[in-house]
Design a protein around this motif. Sequence first.
Motif, short mmCIF file in Angstrom:
data_model
loop_
_atom_site.label_atom_id
_atom_site.label_comp_id
_atom_site.label_asym_id
_atom_site.label_seq_id
_atom_site.Cartn_x
_atom_site.Cartn_y
_atom_site.Cartn_z
N LYS A 44 0.84 -1.20 0.00
CA LYS A 44 0.00 0.00 0.00
C LYS A 44 0.87 1.25 0.00
CE LYS A 44 -3.84 -2.17 2.27
NZ LYS A 44 -4.33 -2.66 3.49
N VAL A 45 0.49 2.20 -0.84
CA VAL A 45 1.21 3.47 -0.91
C VAL A 45 0.79 4.32 0.28
CG1 VAL A 45 1.54 5.59 -2.24
CG2 VAL A 45 1.42 3.38 -3.41
N ILE A 46 1.79 4.73 1.09
CA ILE A 46 1.49 5.51 2.29
C ILE A 46 2.15 6.89 2.27
CG2 ILE A 46 1.07 3.50 3.75
CD1 ILE A 46 3.97 3.93 4.84
N GLY A 47 2.91 7.16 1.22
CA GLY A 47 3.55 8.47 1.11
C GLY A 47 4.04 8.70 -0.31
N CYS A 48 4.13 9.99 -0.67
CA CYS A 48 4.65 10.31 -2.00
C CYS A 48 5.31 11.69 -1.96
CB CYS A 48 3.55 10.27 -3.06
SG CYS A 48 2.28 11.53 -2.87
N ALA A 49 6.19 11.89 -2.91
CA ALA A 49 6.83 13.19 -3.11
C ALA A 49 7.29 13.24 -4.55
CB ALA A 49 8.03 13.36 -2.17
N ALA A 50 7.17 14.42 -5.15
CA ALA A 50 7.58 14.58 -6.55
C ALA A 50 8.78 15.51 -6.64
CB ALA A 50 6.42 15.16 -7.37
N LEU A 51 9.57 15.29 -7.65
CA LEU A 51 10.69 16.17 -7.96
C LEU A 51 10.52 16.58 -9.42
CD1 LEU A 51 13.37 17.38 -6.95
CD2 LEU A 51 14.50 15.41 -7.96
N ILE A 52 10.45 17.89 -9.64
CA ILE A 52 10.23 18.37 -11.00
C ILE A 52 11.32 19.37 -11.37
CG2 ILE A 52 7.75 18.00 -10.99
CD1 ILE A 52 7.42 21.02 -10.45
N ARG A 53 11.54 19.50 -12.66
CA ARG A 53 12.42 20.54 -13.18
C ARG A 53 11.53 21.71 -13.52
NH1 ARG A 53 17.44 18.97 -13.46
NH2 ARG A 53 17.94 16.79 -13.72
N ASP A 54 11.92 22.88 -13.07
CA ASP A 54 11.14 24.09 -13.31
C ASP A 54 12.06 25.15 -13.88
OD1 ASP A 54 8.94 25.78 -13.34
OD2 ASP A 54 8.47 25.52 -11.22
N ALA A 55 11.49 26.21 -14.37
CA ALA A 55 12.30 27.28 -14.94
C ALA A 55 11.61 28.61 -14.70
CB ALA A 55 12.50 27.07 -16.43
#
Length: 153
Positions: A44-55
């Motif tokens: 079961k997924v209990i946590g998440c975090a995203a990493l994105i490239r921004d400008a």
Amino acid sequence: MTEILIRKAGEKDLLSIQRLLSTYFLDMEELEPGDFVLAETEGKVIGCAALIRDASGEKNFLELHSIAIHPNFRGKGIGTRLVEYLINTIDCPDTPGAPACELYVRTTAPGFFEKLGFIELQDAEKLILWEDCKKCEHFEKCIQHAMRYSRVS
């Protein structure tokens, strides 16, 4: 507590990510499942975090985004593990003269990020990085803190 696996998300995880983010009224606007890492226990997924490239302008940067931990698992170090995983696995571009790899975040929980080595930025820096801050009518009363983490290359 049972073992917690930190792993890269895939397309099959989309519904789990959406459910978790909706707990905190977050959405996946402009994000893909592949942008996320997940904390999982017993399948079961209990946590998440995203990493994105921004400008912004000519500055390209990495931004931590959409961190969410299931309410039953908050305060157990899962958010820390997700952020540390991202910090330790980011692939910083080789930019001549760049002394460090930098990672940015906007957050309402600055204390959490300070414990991980992030430092708070001034509002002027926030305006340089995020176009939406420039246009926001609530900027003067904003509760989001802009923070930066630097990892020496």
